[in-house]
Design an enzyme around this catalytic site. Structure first.
Site, mmCIF file in Angstrom:
data_model
loop_
_atom_site.group_PDB
_atom_site.id
_atom_site.type_symbol
_atom_site.label_atom_id
_atom_site.label_comp_id
_atom_site.label_asym_id
_atom_site.label_seq_id
_atom_site.Cartn_x
_atom_site.Cartn_y
_atom_site.Cartn_z
ATOM 1 N N HIS A 107 0.825 -1.223 0.000
ATOM 2 C CA HIS A 107 0.000 0.000 0.000
ATOM 3 C C HIS A 107 0.858 1.272 0.000
ATOM 4 C CE1 HIS A 107 -3.560 -2.374 0.631
ATOM 5 N NE2 HIS A 107 -3.169 -2.807 1.813
ATOM 6 N N ASP A 144 -2.592 -10.956 -1.929
ATOM 7 C CA ASP A 144 -3.099 -10.403 -0.670
ATOM 8 C C ASP A 144 -4.589 -10.077 -0.843
ATOM 9 O OD1 ASP A 144 -1.802 -8.913 1.980
ATOM 10 O OD2 ASP A 144 -3.603 -7.897 1.247
ATOM 11 N N HIS A 146 -6.095 -7.522 0.017
ATOM 12 C CA HIS A 146 -6.246 -6.109 -0.332
ATOM 13 C C HIS A 146 -5.555 -5.797 -1.658
ATOM 14 C CE1 HIS A 146 -6.281 -6.326 4.168
ATOM 15 N NE2 HIS A 146 -7.357 -5.570 3.997
ATOM 16 N N ASP A 231 -3.919 -12.860 4.330
ATOM 17 C CA ASP A 231 -5.168 -12.369 4.939
ATOM 18 C C ASP A 231 -6.405 -12.835 4.165
ATOM 19 O OD1 ASP A 231 -4.242 -10.725 2.909
ATOM 20 O OD2 ASP A 231 -4.223 -8.896 4.125
HETATM 21 ZN ZN LIG Z 1 -3.719 -7.261 3.080
#
Ligand SMILES: [Zn+2]
Length: 345
Positions: A107, A144, A146, A231
């Site tokens: 990120h 991931d 995200h 995750d």
């Molecule tokens: Zn993540």
């Protein structure tokens, strides 16, 4: 406690201490990145802000991203660790590598910390591969839960990096729609696969087989880097997906196959998320067995389950293909054993 805690790596390290992976598993010593290397990706004023956190009890960079007195050191070491992993693979010291580092990176923006991430470890590793080893095309696969908005924004107009992300739709950081495809010379080199909540192993296997495989074969990367977040594990407190440790091994196996076909097996995994330490430990173990060539999964059986569950993701695959058809040919997808579509006509 913050979910991105030292316990995550402690749990993995204790697994490494207790399991015997044999002599093929070697330790690669990390190093601190140099300032110049960090500046390949990040703005100088942002690096200064991170250095300001040194020895301060706590600095909050965004609602989720907070540092302790030594975080800056860990971030420097994480970026350097990824570069050492890339180096070991590119110099053939090892066949593949898994950089078990934190804080995570995908990120992190050029000028901003975000979502537990300080420096964009993968982006720094990729720039290193290019500058120090002359690599010209890198495929980054991000599994991931995200979307890796930092990686996407850093390479948005760069055809030397193909970024493929399968992530939970309508979820933090609220980017990663299939229409985000890159810009300028980089148009078509960002491939986003937004997945419904609750996706299981087959969703990922199928998105790799039916989207990643044809695109990667045309792109022909010289190195594959993986943003390996855990995750999506079914017991992760943040992700709400349904992947099992076997599912992570299956994704690893597919990427190993791709790397063997396209780039002399050069594959570097980089730890991203995964916030249930026990799930993280179990999943990383399965991935390591796979990387070492001692697979613990039945690939044929998993492939059949993927075929049987194709309908769960068929619409998503069609949506992504509709956007990317102008950049990539999807008719080539039936040629590889690992990826082949075994559904009956
Ligand atoms: Zn993540």
């Amino acid at each position: 406690m913050h979910p991105e805690s030292p316990q995550r790596l402690q749990s993995i390290y204790s697994m490494l201490d207790h399991k015997d992976f044999g002599p093929d598993l070697v330790h690669i010593e990390p190093r601190f990145a140099t300032l110049d290397e960090i500046l390949w990706v990040h703005d100088p004023h942002y690096v200064d802000r991170i250095l300001d956190s040194a020895d301060r009890a706590q600095v909050r960079y965004d609602p989720d991203t907070v540092t302790s007195p030594q975080t800056y050191k860990a971030a420097w070491l994480a970026a350097g660790g990824v570069m050492e992993a890339v180096k070991a693979v590119l110099t053939k010291e090892v066949r593949n590598a898994f950089a078990l580092v934190r804080p995570p990176g995908h990120h992190a923006q050029k000028d901003r910390a975000m979502g537990f991430c300080i420096f964009n470890n993968e982006a720094i590793g990729v720039r290193y591969a290019m500058k120090a080893h002359g690599i010209k095309r890198v495929l980054i696969v991000d599994w991931d839960v995200h979307h890796g908005n930092g990686i996407q924004s850093i390479f948005y107009d760069d055809p030397h990096v193909l970024y493929f992300s399968a992530h939970r739709e309508d979820f933090y950081p609220w980017t990663g729609e299939e229409q985000e495809v890159g810009a300028g010379k980089g148009e078509g080199y960002i491939v986003n696969v937004p997945l419904e909540v609750g996706c299981s192993n087959s969703c990922y296997g199928n998105s790799f087989r039916h989207l990643l495989w044809p695109i990667a074969n045309q792109y022909r990367p010289e190195l594959i880097v993986v943003s390996a977040g855990f995750d999506t594990h079914h017991s992760d407190p943040l992700g709400s997906m349904n992947v099992t440790p076997e599912g992570f091994a299956r994704m690893t196996a597919l990427l190993m196959e791709l790397a063997a076909d396209l780039c002399e097996a050069r594959l570097v995994l980089v730890l991203e998320g995964g916030y249930n330490p026990q799930a993280l430990r179990d999943s990383v173990e399965m991935v390591l067995w796979e990387l070492l060539g001692s697979s613990m999964i039945n690939k044929e059986e998993m492939r059949q389950v993927e075929d049987a569950q194709y309908d769960e993701i068929a619409e998503t695959i069609q949506r992504v293909k509709a956007v990317h058809r102008r950049y990539w040919d999807f008719e080539v997808e039936e040629e590889n054993d690992a990826f082949i579509d075994t559904r009956q006509p």
